[in-house]
Scaffold this motif. Structure first.
Motif, PDB file in Angstrom:
ATOM      1  N   LEU A  94     -11.362  11.306  -5.282  1.00 22.08           N
ATOM      2  CA  LEU A  94     -10.041  11.290  -5.918  1.00 22.08           C
ATOM      3  C   LEU A  94      -9.078  12.294  -5.301  1.00 22.08           C
ATOM      4  O   LEU A  94      -7.857  12.176  -5.494  1.00 22.08           O
ATOM      5  N   LYS A  95      -9.566  13.281  -4.604  1.00 22.42           N
ATOM      6  CA  LYS A  95      -8.701  14.350  -4.107  1.00 22.42           C
ATOM      7  C   LYS A  95      -7.555  13.779  -3.260  1.00 22.42           C
ATOM      8  O   LYS A  95      -7.769  12.976  -2.349  1.00 22.42           O
ATOM      9  N   GLY A  96      -6.352  14.189  -3.612  1.00 26.80           N
ATOM     10  CA  GLY A  96      -5.176  13.762  -2.860  1.00 26.80           C
ATOM     11  C   GLY A  96      -4.657  12.392  -3.222  1.00 26.80           C
ATOM     12  O   GLY A  96      -3.616  11.972  -2.692  1.00 26.80           O
ATOM     13  N   THR A  97      -5.333  11.687  -4.114  1.00 26.87           N
ATOM     14  CA  THR A  97      -4.846  10.364  -4.509  1.00 26.87           C
ATOM     15  C   THR A  97      -3.907  10.483  -5.700  1.00 26.87           C
ATOM     16  O   THR A  97      -3.771  11.538  -6.314  1.00 26.87           O
ATOM     17  N   ALA A  98      -3.259   9.384  -6.031  1.00 24.49           N
ATOM     18  CA  ALA A  98      -2.243   9.377  -7.084  1.00 24.49           C
ATOM     19  C   ALA A  98      -2.775   8.675  -8.324  1.00 24.49           C
ATOM     20  O   ALA A  98      -3.516   7.688  -8.225  1.00 24.49           O
ATOM     21  N   SER A  99      -2.386   9.177  -9.490  1.00 23.13           N
ATOM     22  CA  SER A  99      -2.726   8.461 -10.718  1.00 23.13           C
ATOM     23  C   SER A  99      -1.487   7.976 -11.464  1.00 23.13           C
ATOM     24  O   SER A  99      -1.609   7.232 -12.437  1.00 23.13           O
ATOM     25  N   LEU A 100      -0.301   8.371 -11.027  1.00 21.24           N
ATOM     26  CA  LEU A 100       0.950   7.889 -11.618  1.00 21.24           C
ATOM     27  C   LEU A 100       2.019   7.931 -10.549  1.00 21.24           C
ATOM     28  O   LEU A 100       2.216   8.958  -9.894  1.00 21.24           O
ATOM     29  N   VAL A 101       2.695   6.800 -10.362  1.00 14.83           N
ATOM     30  CA  VAL A 101       3.670   6.644  -9.284  1.00 14.83           C
ATOM     31  C   VAL A 101       4.972   6.081  -9.854  1.00 14.83           C
ATOM     32  O   VAL A 101       4.962   5.209 -10.723  1.00 14.83           O
ATOM     33  N   ASP A 102       6.088   6.585  -9.347  1.00 18.33           N
ATOM     34  CA  ASP A 102       7.432   6.119  -9.732  1.00 18.33           C
ATOM     35  C   ASP A 102       8.069   5.528  -8.477  1.00 18.33           C
ATOM     36  O   ASP A 102       8.413   6.245  -7.535  1.00 18.33           O
ATOM     37  N   GLU A 103       8.212   4.206  -8.447  1.00 21.05           N
ATOM     38  CA  GLU A 103       8.692   3.498  -7.254  1.00 21.05           C
ATOM     39  C   GLU A 103      10.074   2.907  -7.507  1.00 21.05           C
ATOM     40  O   GLU A 103      10.228   2.017  -8.348  1.00 21.05           O
ATOM     41  N   PRO A 104      11.120   3.377  -6.793  1.00 20.63           N
ATOM     42  CA  PRO A 104      12.448   2.776  -6.961  1.00 20.63           C
ATOM     43  C   PRO A 104      12.581   1.472  -6.184  1.00 20.63           C
ATOM     44  O   PRO A 104      12.027   1.324  -5.092  1.00 20.63           O
ATOM     45  N   THR A 105      13.286   0.543  -6.766  1.00 23.67           N
ATOM     46  CA  THR A 105      13.669  -0.690  -6.082  1.00 23.67           C
ATOM     47  C   THR A 105      15.064  -1.044  -6.553  1.00 23.67           C
ATOM     48  O   THR A 105      15.256  -1.348  -7.733  1.00 23.67           O
ATOM     49  N   GLY A 106      16.048  -0.953  -5.663  1.00 26.93           N
ATOM     50  CA  GLY A 106      17.415  -1.224  -6.059  1.00 26.93           C
ATOM     51  C   GLY A 106      17.825  -0.300  -7.197  1.00 26.93           C
ATOM     52  O   GLY A 106      17.686   0.921  -7.123  1.00 26.93           O
ATOM     53  N   ALA A 107      18.297  -0.894  -8.287  1.00 29.84           N
ATOM     54  CA  ALA A 107      18.731  -0.102  -9.432  1.00 29.84           C
ATOM     55  C   ALA A 107      17.610   0.131 -10.438  1.00 29.84           C
ATOM     56  O   ALA A 107      17.823   0.790 -11.457  1.00 29.84           O
ATOM     57  N   GLY A 108      16.435  -0.391 -10.158  1.00 29.93           N
ATOM     58  CA  GLY A 108      15.335  -0.282 -11.114  1.00 29.93           C
ATOM     59  C   GLY A 108      14.149   0.484 -10.561  1.00 29.93           C
ATOM     60  O   GLY A 108      14.183   1.049  -9.454  1.00 29.93           O
ATOM     61  N   HIS A 109      13.101   0.506 -11.341  1.00 28.64           N
ATOM     62  CA  HIS A 109      11.918   1.290 -10.983  1.00 28.64           C
ATOM     63  C   HIS A 109      10.664   0.557 -11.434  1.00 28.64           C
ATOM     64  O   HIS A 109      10.664  -0.163 -12.441  1.00 28.64           O
ATOM     65  N   ALA A 110       9.592   0.787 -10.707  1.00 29.26           N
ATOM     66  CA  ALA A 110       8.250   0.402 -11.139  1.00 29.26           C
ATOM     67  C   ALA A 110       7.469   1.683 -11.368  1.00 29.26           C
ATOM     68  O   ALA A 110       7.333   2.511 -10.456  1.00 29.26           O
ATOM     69  N   VAL A 111       7.013   1.871 -12.587  1.00 24.67           N
ATOM     70  CA  VAL A 111       6.225   3.054 -12.947  1.00 24.67           C
ATOM     71  C   VAL A 111       4.790   2.587 -13.135  1.00 24.67           C
ATOM     72  O   VAL A 111       4.506   1.784 -14.024  1.00 24.67           O
ATOM     73  N   LEU A 112       3.904   3.086 -12.279  1.00 26.77           N
ATOM     74  CA  LEU A 112       2.548   2.557 -12.209  1.00 26.77           C
ATOM     75  C   LEU A 112       1.532   3.629 -12.592  1.00 26.77           C
ATOM     76  O   LEU A 112       1.459   4.689 -11.956  1.00 26.77           O
ATOM     77  N   PHE A 113       0.764   3.326 -13.621  1.00 30.50           N
ATOM     78  CA  PHE A 113      -0.318   4.194 -14.078  1.00 30.50           C
ATOM     79  C   PHE A 113      -1.634   3.653 -13.526  1.00 30.50           C
ATOM     80  O   PHE A 113      -2.004   2.507 -13.832  1.00 30.50           O
ATOM     81  N   ALA A 114      -2.357   4.464 -12.760  1.00 28.83           N
ATOM     82  CA  ALA A 114      -3.677   4.037 -12.310  1.00 28.83           C
ATOM     83  C   ALA A 114      -4.659   3.968 -13.464  1.00 28.83           C
ATOM     84  O   ALA A 114      -5.698   3.320 -13.365  1.00 28.83           O
ATOM     85  N   TYR A 115      -4.340   4.631 -14.550  1.00 25.69           N
ATOM     86  CA  TYR A 115      -5.204   4.673 -15.723  1.00 25.69           C
ATOM     87  C   TYR A 115      -4.491   3.999 -16.890  1.00 25.69           C
ATOM     88  O   TYR A 115      -3.389   3.472 -16.732  1.00 25.69           O
ATOM     89  N   ASN A 116      -5.116   4.011 -18.042  1.00 27.42           N
ATOM     90  CA  ASN A 116      -4.497   3.437 -19.237  1.00 27.42           C
ATOM     91  C   ASN A 116      -4.001   4.565 -20.124  1.00 27.42           C
ATOM     92  O   ASN A 116      -4.791   5.184 -20.852  1.00 27.42           O
TER      93      ASN A 116
END
Length: 918
Positions: free
Chosen positions: A769-791
């Protein structure tokens, strides 16, 4: 051997050396004699319960029968424990000798039993008199899983015998016991023949958190009538029956007395079971087994919480659901009857031992002593002992996440834990800081909460507050960490130092409006907790205009926007402190999200994160959730396009069933300003397929195991998603996908690469897991995708994850410049990510089954596994071999069709198991 249990009368003159009172002289020698006024099941339903029963009862029939018996018998008091999510009653019946049920006497008995739990105010001689004179309390609860119905029907048969029977066997039980019968703990699930409740929660995982009304009301009833014996009647697959002794592991803070009682009740059940007796050799059906599958470890079960929290012999009974109705109900009754008989025979010993549990807890708490790890299965040994440390106090610090600190304080207080508020700073010479660190001379400030271990509930405090549960043996049927301070992400320490802080006992929920705001001023609070998030959504739902400072995360409202008294009441109920000030409200305006909940391909709408979203977002936050289907996105219907937020729960599909056009529609919706929130497997994979992220999944190395553990994570505080979180936080990981960091967005939560990397619970190979992401905020145009690797919604008790999810739903509106950016062509890194091969999702919303053995035993293991499935994958690493069995439906061990039998057969083959994860 006879299939039915014979109700053999006890002789009125017989002495019971273990402590039962003698039955009254007027009891009947005929075990089948009953009071005519009490309706027999044959009269009421048209068929008997148990042998001769033709069908299971309906929920309505259960309620009517409990009421009818209560009205007919002077031995019975009835009532309602709680109401289900849909408003159905959860009925109960309390049964004892009629002289125990006269006005005031039942309350006196309950008061006496509760007094045994505090030896500070009850001296030993008075406790001994109570043990001589008072009945013990036994609970029989059924049907916590809605489709597992036989325990409820059997409980009604037990109710009938105790309420109407005239035999000496019945009299002995009623004279020595107060029996609390709760036939169904899950009426909504029973009506739907579904394991879970209306919100998709497994109520047998909800006991410490008490998120669901069915659980919460039940535990309040347990506090009124604390049990010494607690039966939780279930069903499983097959045609066998389980009752304890349990499988390992057993939580170390469960006292010796309950474990001893559990094992002795097992012997009584064996003697009274009937049918084919013990499963062995050619005897494989309508028989019983012990020491397998059903552990006593996770503090959310209907056996562990009565054991650790109430000092009871908490027991899970499981009957195979493939047997006939009559056999299922009869066997459940046989074990209920044998259990109550043993408890009646041993009443005085039980009550004396019950008092001793709390005396020992006080002594251990004063000395800072933790109970040692032990195992009960004859072939097992303790692999991981409890470390030699002392814990005399816990402190919850008030510097941040104060709403969730107070939520935890209330959770403790509602299990009779004494919590104190520090009035004057106190220096702690040697502190253990949650997250595996130590510190010297820590100053605990005024306003902190102190939980001393020198109190009767020491066992419970350690069981849910402990930084690590210290599993003794690597068999896992649930998670390996539930440390409440880590779940909340609050600042907490423990210490073995002897301290006497100046502090006041907390007697009520703290929070509310701390100071008035003048006209033209504002009220504000930090939105840095799940509690403050709930306040925010409740205010928005009431039409209150709110703004948020995007630097500090504080939320403010005009002083005139809401009556101060109403604001105080609401904020106090949630444990949030609101401050008044002269400055006007300022910051970015918050809008109530118009949320869609994806109910498309791969998503279960009756369990998991879909139901958790309905509960947290819908019930607690008051948001209207519009179901959005695969067809809605593929066809761009208003059900999808008119939403401002789309939440995609965990599931089993990589693309949610979306066509190429549907994926394009989703990407364009985000680019136009929508917020996509994706959870765990399906939530992150659909985003990747739509070109919304450059994250890819890292293949888990052979032997990798993360069994519901907590990890330290670094927080990137430049994203609105992390507003209000500290620079270092904790994240719960249950074998979740491993995400390589985004190249096109903000990696909000990442696992450290240096020596700050830390985890608790049980994990193997977690360095991946070292150095990996568990929550990411990805912009696209005027919106965002917020991705949780977990629940983040896991069981609705992961407060820091819930707060992060709230931040995602309240993502600030894009600037005009962002709105002008085009997103018609995906970023090349995202295109590459979308085309990258994904590791198979072997565990659904749970995890795969993994059997670890020595390399030399792999061939024998494979041969046994192949009797059950041809889907197993095998691999070897570091001297061990692993058989991984896919579990695409995400079934827990007690739901799985063959994992219990597989583990049994591996043991019968003489294959030493290094670990089992199911």
């Amino acid at each position: 051997m006879s299939a039915t249990l014979t109700l053999t009368p006890a002789s009125p003159a017989q002495a019971d050396p273990a402590g039962a009172k003698k039955p009254p002289q007027q009891c009947d020698a005929d075990p089948n004699a009953h009071v005519a006024a009490v309706p027999a099941p044959e009269q009421f339903f048209g068929f008997p319960l148990g042998k001769g029963q033709s069908r299971v009862l309906t929920t309505e029939e259960i309620k009517k029968y409990v009421d009818a018996v209560g009205r007919a018998s002077d031995r019975v008091v009835t009532g309602t424990v709680a109401h289900s999510v849909t408003g159905q009653e959860l009925p109960y019946a309390i049964v004892s000798d009629s002289h125990n049920m006269v006005p005031g006497q039942l309350k006196k008995i309950a008061d006496q039993i509760r007094s045994l739990r505090d030896p500070r105010s009850l001296k030993a001689d008075k406790a001994a008199r109570i043990a001589d004179d008072s009945p013990a309390v036994v609970w029989i609860a059924g049907n916590v899983h809605g489709g597992e119905k036989s325990g409820a029907d059997a409980a009604l048969k037990t109710l009938y015998e105790l309420a109407g029977g005239l035999s000496c066997d019945v009299a002995k039980r009623n004279d020595n016991l107060v029996t609390v019968i709760m036939p169904t703990q899950n009426p909504d699930g029973r009506d739907a023949s579904r394991r879970t409740n209306e919100y998709g929660f497994d109520l047998n995982r909800d006991w410490f958190a008490r998120t669901q009304p069915e659980t919460d009301g039940k535990i309040e009833m347990l506090r009124r009538f604390p049990p010494q014996v607690f039966v939780d009647a279930h069903e499983m697959g097959g045609r066998q029956y389980f009752f304890p002794p349990n499988a390992d592991p057993i939580h170390h803070e469960i006292a010796d007395q309950p474990v001893d009682w559990i094992n002795r009740i097992g012997a009584a059940n064996a003697a009274g079971f009937g049918y084919n007796g013990a499963c062995a050799g050619a005897v494989t059906t309508e028989c019983y087994f012990n020491y397998a599958t059903y552990d006593l470890f996770y503090m959310g079960y209907g056996d562990t919480v009565p054991s650790a929290g109430f000092g009871a012999a908490g027991m899970t009974f499981e009957k195979g659901s493939s047997s006939s109705v009559e056999d299922r109900v009869q066997q459940q009754f046989n074990t209920q009857w044998a259990t109550t008989g043993w408890a009646a025979d041993n009443r005085r010993e039980i009550l004396n031992g019950y008092y001793s549990i709390w005396r020992t807890a006080l002594a251990e708490g004063a000395a800072g002593t933790l109970e040692p790890n032990e195992v009960v299965q004859p072939a097992n040994t303790v692999r991981f002992p409890v470390p030699d440390i002392k814990i005399r106090s816990y402190f919850l610090l008030p510097d941040r996440q104060l709403g969730d600190v107070r939520r935890l304080v209330e959770r403790l207080r509602r299990m009779d834990v004494e919590v104190y508020r520090v009035k004057k700073p106190v220096k702690v010479p040697s502190a253990r800081v949650f997250g595996g660190r130590t510190a010297d001379d820590v100053t605990v400030p005024e306003g902190a909460y102190w939980i001393p271990m020198d109190q009767p509930q020491k066992h419970w405090i350690q069981a849910i507050m402990g930084e690590d549960p210290y599993v003794p043996f690597p068999y896992f049927y649930d998670v390996s960490s539930w440390s409440n301070p880590l779940l909340a992400g609050v600042n907490a320490i423990s210490t073995g130092d002897e301290l006497s802080p100046k502090a006041d006992l907390v007697k009520d929920v703290e929070g509310g409006v701390a100071s008035a705001a003048p006209k033209g001023g504002s009220y504000s609070y930090p939105m840095d907790s799940a509690a403050a998030s709930e306040l925010t959504f409740r205010l928005l739902g009431a039409g209150v205009p709110l703004t948020r400072d995007l630097g500090s995360g504080a939320v403010s409202l005009p002083a005139t926007a809401m009556n101060r008294g109403e604001l105080d009441k609401l904020a106090r109920s949630l444990g949030v402190t609101v401050e008044g000030g002269a400055s006007p409200a300022s910051g970015a305006a918050l809008r109530t999200p118009d949320a869609g909940l994806f109910a498309g391909t791969g998503v279960s709408t009756t369990s998991g994160s879909y139901g958790e979203a309905r509960y947290v977002l819908g019930d607690r936050w008051g948001l209207g959730l519009t179901p959005v289907t695969t067809a809605d996105i593929n066809d761009n219907t208003p059900a999808f396009t008119e939403r401002t937020v789309l939440l995609v729960p965990d599931g089993s599909s990589s693309n949610g069933g979306l066509t190429a056009q549907g994926l394009a529609n989703l990407r364009q919706w985000v680019a136009a300003g929508g917020t996509y929130v994706g959870l765990r497997n399906e939530g992150t994979r659909v985003a990747r397929a739509a070109g919304l992220t450059s994250t890819t999944e890292k293949t888990k190395p052979t032997g990798y195991q993360v069994i519901g553990s907590h990890f330290r994570v670094d927080v990137e505080q430049g994203s609105p998603v992390s507003l209000g979180r500290p620079a270092e936080d904790f994240q719960f990981n249950n074998g979740d996908p491993i995400l390589n960091p985004s190249q096109t967005g903000v990696n909000v939560l990442t696992y450290p690469t240096d020596d700050t990397f830390w985890s608790n619970g049980y994990s193997v190979g977690a360095e991946a897991l070292k150095g990996t992401a568990s929550l990411v905020d990805e912009p696209t145009g005027a919106g965002h995708a917020v991705l949780f690797a977990y629940n983040p919604l896991f069981r609705a008790y992961n407060e820091n994850g819930i707060h992060l999810l709230a931040n995602a739903l309240l993502y600030p509106a894009a600037t005009s410049q962002a709105k002008q950016r085009s997103a018609t062509t995906p970023d090349p890194a995202r295109v590459a990510a979308a085309s990258a091969e994904e590791p198979p999702n072997l565990g659904g919303q749970w995890r795969p089954i993994v059997i670890q053995v020595a390399d030399a035993d792999l061939a024998r293991t494979r041969a046994v596994v192949e009797r059950y499935t041809d889907t197993a994958l095998t691999a070897s690493a570091d001297g061990s071999s692993y058989a991984t069995i896919p579990n695409p439906d995400g079934l827990s061990a007690d739901e799985h069709p063959f994992v219990r039998d597989l583990v049994r057969d591996l043991g019968a083959a003489g294959i030493p198991l290094r670990s089992v994860v199911a």
